[in-house]
Every structure is written in C-alpha cells, then in structure tokens.
Design an enzyme around this catalytic site. Structure first.
Site, PDB file in Angstrom:
ATOM      1  N   HIS A 132       6.679  -6.682  25.229  1.00 25.82           N
ATOM      2  CA  HIS A 132       6.522  -5.869  24.136  1.00 25.82           C
ATOM      3  C   HIS A 132       5.484  -6.609  22.998  1.00 25.82           C
ATOM      4  O   HIS A 132       5.232  -5.805  22.236  1.00 25.82           O
ATOM      5  CB  HIS A 132       7.834  -5.336  23.737  1.00 25.82           C
TER       6      HIS A 132
ATOM      7  N   ASP B 271      10.680  -7.767  30.569  1.00 21.39           N
ATOM      8  CA  ASP B 271      10.002  -7.790  28.960  1.00 21.39           C
ATOM      9  C   ASP B 271       9.650  -9.351  28.834  1.00 21.39           C
ATOM     10  O   ASP B 271       9.808  -9.949  27.711  1.00 21.39           O
ATOM     11  CB  ASP B 271      11.183  -7.316  27.969  1.00 21.39           C
TER      12      ASP B 271
ATOM     13  N   GLY C  72       9.035 -10.599  14.751  1.00 21.50           N
ATOM     14  CA  GLY C  72       8.371 -11.990  15.027  1.00 21.50           C
ATOM     15  C   GLY C  72       8.679 -13.022  15.707  1.00 21.50           C
ATOM     16  O   GLY C  72       8.073 -13.978  16.251  1.00 21.50           O
TER      17      GLY C  72
ATOM     18  N   SER D 152      10.302 -12.703  18.334  1.00 18.89           N
ATOM     19  CA  SER D 152      10.034 -12.266  19.647  1.00 18.89           C
ATOM     20  C   SER D 152       9.390 -13.174  20.562  1.00 18.89           C
ATOM     21  O   SER D 152       8.016 -13.438  20.075  1.00 18.89           O
ATOM     22  CB  SER D 152       9.667 -10.844  20.071  1.00 18.89           C
TER      23      SER D 152
ATOM     24  N   THR E 234      14.603 -12.215  22.301  1.00 20.69           N
ATOM     25  CA  THR E 234      13.911 -11.061  22.878  1.00 20.69           C
ATOM     26  C   THR E 234      14.337  -9.845  21.787  1.00 20.69           C
ATOM     27  O   THR E 234      13.558  -9.151  21.556  1.00 20.69           O
ATOM     28  CB  THR E 234      14.470 -10.665  24.035  1.00 20.69           C
TER      29      THR E 234
ATOM     30  N   LEU F 134      17.428  -4.863  47.100  1.00 18.36           N
ATOM     31  CA  LEU F 134      18.829  -4.786  47.898  1.00 18.36           C
ATOM     32  C   LEU F 134      18.859  -3.564  48.694  1.00 18.36           C
ATOM     33  O   LEU F 134      19.561  -3.824  49.817  1.00 18.36           O
ATOM     34  CB  LEU F 134      19.931  -4.752  46.392  1.00 18.36           C
ATOM     35  N   GLY F 135      18.043  -2.807  48.339  1.00 12.00           N
ATOM     36  CA  GLY F 135      18.283  -1.515  49.301  1.00 12.00           C
ATOM     37  C   GLY F 135      19.437  -0.788  49.194  1.00 12.00           C
ATOM     38  O   GLY F 135      20.118  -0.189  50.142  1.00 12.00           O
TER      39      GLY F 135
END
Length: 468
Positions: free
Chosen positions: A108, A138, A212, A214, A230, A269-270
């Site tokens: 981000h 992210d 800031g 982040s 984060t 994983l399916g």
C-alpha cells in the site's frame, strides 16, 4: 525477557553478549538489570531501515463548475477547464534485506506509483524499481538503482519462535519526521481478524507504530527482523499501543519469489474453508472452536488427492496447530510451492493424517484479460476468465469455477455507475450465457436499450435490469 547479542545490560554499563534461547528468558532480578539500553541494536539495524517515497501523476479538472452552463455564461467562458496534472505522493518505510539493494516495504506504500525513491540513513536518495508487489500479502520488493551494491541489511529471524512478552523494537519514519525507534513487547501472535491483507496472520505489538511506519522493521533483541510493520488499530489515527506486523517467515517467502522470477507463487489447497463457530464445534464434538472446516473440494486438486472431503476439520500442519482458515493458509504459504506437508484432520470424531503436495494454482483457462469499452453498462470494467490461478490471485470467495470475473472497475465509468464491483461475476446478459471475456465483449458491442443481467456476488445470484 530475552537478552540477545549486543544488548547493554546492568552492572556499570557492561555488555552481556550471547545468543538468546528459550531457557534464558527471565524477568529482571535487580535494579541493575533494569538499567539497559537498546542503542547497540539500533546502531546495527537502523542503517538498513530506509524511507520510501512513491509518487504518481494524476489528471484533475481545474473547475468542475464549468460543466454547468450557468457558470460558463457567468465567467464568460474564460475559466480554463482543461485537465491539469497533479502529483500524488505517499511516504512509508522499508527494510534492506539483501546487500545487493533489495528492499521490502508494504504494497500500500507504493501501489499505483509511477516513481519510487528510497532515502538511505546516510542521506543518499536513490531510485528504485519494483521487482514484485502483491496486494494479497500487502508486501512489495524493490531493487535500488545506481548505488554501490553493498548495503547494510537486517537478517531474518524465525518469527515462529516468537513468544508473547518478548521485547521488540519498531523502526521507521512516522509522520515523515525522520527515523524513529520505539520499544515494546509482543502482545499477541497469529492475529487473523485484522483485514490488512488476504493472508492474515500478524504479530501484534504495543511498540508505537504510526502513519509512515508502514514497511518499517520490527526487530527482536538479536537485532533480527521478526516482522514488517503494516497496520495499527486506532480511532484517532495515532498509535494507541495496538500495532500489527507481517511475520518475517512470510516476508522471506515473498523476497525469495522476487529474486527467483519476480512472481509470487503461493500453494493452492484446492478447497474452500470455513471458520469454526462455537455451534459448529459442538456439532463436531471438539469442545472448542479450532481448525479450518473443509466445505468444498476441487476435483483433482491437492486437497482431493490428499483424501480430504467436505466436512473434514484440518487441525494442524506439520504438527503446528491451526486455529482458523487464515492460519492454515499462512502455514501453507510459508512452506512454499513444491513442498510436501503433513496434515492432521478430524473426520467422524477420529484424527487422520495425510500428506499434501503443494503446487501453484493452475490456469486451466487462459485469463484473456480485457477492458470493455464502447457504449454499454460494462464499459470501464476489466474482466478475466476464471481459473484456479485467477481465483487464488484475486481472492474470489464464491463457489463458481468458470465464467467472467470483474477484476477492476474504472472510476467514473458506466460500469461503476450501474453498480458493478471488483469480484463480481457476470453470468448472463439478456438471456445470453457469459462463459468468456470474448462473450462479454461481443454482447457489449451489440447496443441495446435494456440489459437484463445476472451476476454473482459473494456466492449469491443477483438479477437486475439496466436501461429502459
């Protein structure tokens, strides 16, 4: 408390050096033991923590009032309504994790940026190229350009070895005031209901984290990276002692993918999973909510080949207990593609073991990405064909495994005006089944005064009509 390498502790300012182990965790035993300093850690780590500046050019109309005939007459047509270019900037932090100049930050921080620059602790400012960015995690990986190629780094710690109560330091550039260090403890582990990324599994800390920060570093008492700061929980926008960091084990996987081929491949994983509620736990006879409940299994997918069926409750991966679907996805993601893991699951009240081969989700149908234009309700929508790969990448939560998925909707477009959203699946238009992006483009090219639409949103079919 864990005492690590180069932490200055007690007794006339002497340094106690050593490698922390679980047996060495202890509370301070004397007044002298409380007189310590984090400065040796900060001096070693801070040169590898950087500021990240991202900018992009946007066009903005000078005066929206000139769309109104009254204002055009009033000002005599002298107002200039031509689009003007404006530079939008964002500020964050980053961490150098490879001496060649590889920097990790948050997605981000650099999302949609036209230009990214990095300011080092020695005041140098360098351009950076984006090697990999992934909104699901992210996380973004940058490569510095034009430097000497020998940069200070922060080494990875094993974030799975963290314990609640461990001391940590958060280093970043809050509010753009300059590099700042805050201290705290690990408040909680495996936080999964934060909403900051699709792969939710966060380290929670009370070390002050502010806007800031982040992309900055969360380090342990050995000066090693345990997480990338984060998000914060705050009503005011400032720190109230609840911050979240992406664990270093996940960061390592993303960086390795970036250095390998620039594309993040995550295990598939399916199977669809469901959170276990107290009511479901009672029905399963497990006493308390835990694990990830399998609701659907894709034919010929890894879960099916491992023997999983709808109704199975996955409770551990390689002996590590999982509390919910996000925890399971995190454990698989940190193992990486091409690994094999041991699952334990409950079926019919009995615990069963199975081996799961981790593969990347296949693109069984080419995505054929198209942006619809022209005059139709679909104009401005970017669409792709569904496949397991697309479902994994875009985080589609429904049960449909084929059709046309809206990847994004252009702001101000007809598609946005009629209410289309990213993640919608267009199923039918005026009685025509939409099985591919080509089908949708053909329908959009045939102008109609009315469109009877069937879309799927969040697993529910919605029937609506647009036009006369």
């Amino acid at each position: 408390m864990r005492f690590g390498i180069a932490v200055a502790v007690g007794l006339a300012g002497a340094l106690l050096c050593g490698t922390a182990t679980a047996a060495e965790r202890t509370v301070p035993q004397s007044e002298a033991a409380l007189r310590y300093s984090f400065s040796p850690i900060v001096k070693r780590v801070s040169p590898a923590v950087v500021n990240v500046y991202a900018s992009r050019v946007v066009q903005q109309r000078a005066s929206p009032f000139m769309d109104d005939p009254f204002f055009r007459r009033f000002f005599g047509g002298e107002m200039n309504n031509a689009p003007r270019k404006r530079v939008q900037q964002s500020l964050g932090s980053g961490v150098i994790v490879d001496p060649s100049g590889i920097v990790v930050t948050n997605y981000h921080v650099i999302a949609n940026a036209d230009e990214v620059k990095v300011a080092l602790s020695d005041k140098r400012e360098l351009e950076a190229e984006v090697v990999l960015k992934d909104e699901r995690m992210d996380l973004a990986v940058l490569r510095l350009k034009g430097g000497d190629g020998q940069y200070p780094i922060v080494s990875y710690a094993d974030s799975d070895a963290l314990e609640v109560g461990d001391l940590v330091l958060a280093i970043g550039d809050p509010f753009g005031v300059g590099q700042t260090v805050t201290s705290g403890i690990v408040s909680a582990l495996a936080r999964t209901q934060i909403g900051a990324s699709d792969y939710q599994f966060f380290v929670q800390t009370d070390a002050a984290i502010n806007p800031g920060n982040s992309g900055g570093a969360l380090v342990d008492m050995d000066g090693k990276l345990v997480g990338i700061n984060t998000a914060i929980y705050s009503r005011s926008g400032g720190s109230i002692g609840i911050g979240f960091a992406i664990p270093s084990n996940m960061v390592r996987v993303v960086v390795q993918s970036a250095l390998k081929d620039g594309k993040l491949m995550l295990p598939w994983l399916g199977a669809n999973l469901q959170q276990v509620t107290p009511e479901i736990a009672d029905g399963l006879g497990i006493g308390r909510p835990r694990g990830a409940l399998v609701t659907d299994v894709a034919a010929n997918g890894p879960a099916a080949k491992a023997g999983l069926r709808s109704g199975d409750l996955v409770i551990s991966v390689d002996g590590v207990e999982v509390d919910d679907p996000n925890g399971l996805n995190y454990r698989l993601a940190t193992k990486g593609v091409d690994a094999t893991v041991k699952l334990a699951y409950i079926r019919g009240g009995k615990t069963v073991a199975a081996e799961l081969a981790l593969i990347a989700a296949p693109e069984t149908t080419p995505r054929d990405r198209r942006t619809i234009d022209g005059v139709s309700p679909f104009s401005g929508a970017t669409v792709v064909n569904l496949s397991p790969a697309v479902i994994e990448e875009l985080g589609y939560a429904g049960k449909r495994d084929n059709g046309v998925l809206i990847q994004s909707v252009e702001s101000g477009s007809p598609a946005e005006g009629v209410g289309f959203r990213a993640g919608d699946i267009i199923v039918e238009s005026n009685g025509v089944k939409i099985a591919s992006t080509k089908d949708l483009a053909d329908v959009a090219a045939q102008r109609a005064s009315r469109y009877r639409l069937v879309i799927e949103r969040g697993g529910r079919l919605i029937r609506t009509q647009v036009g006369r």
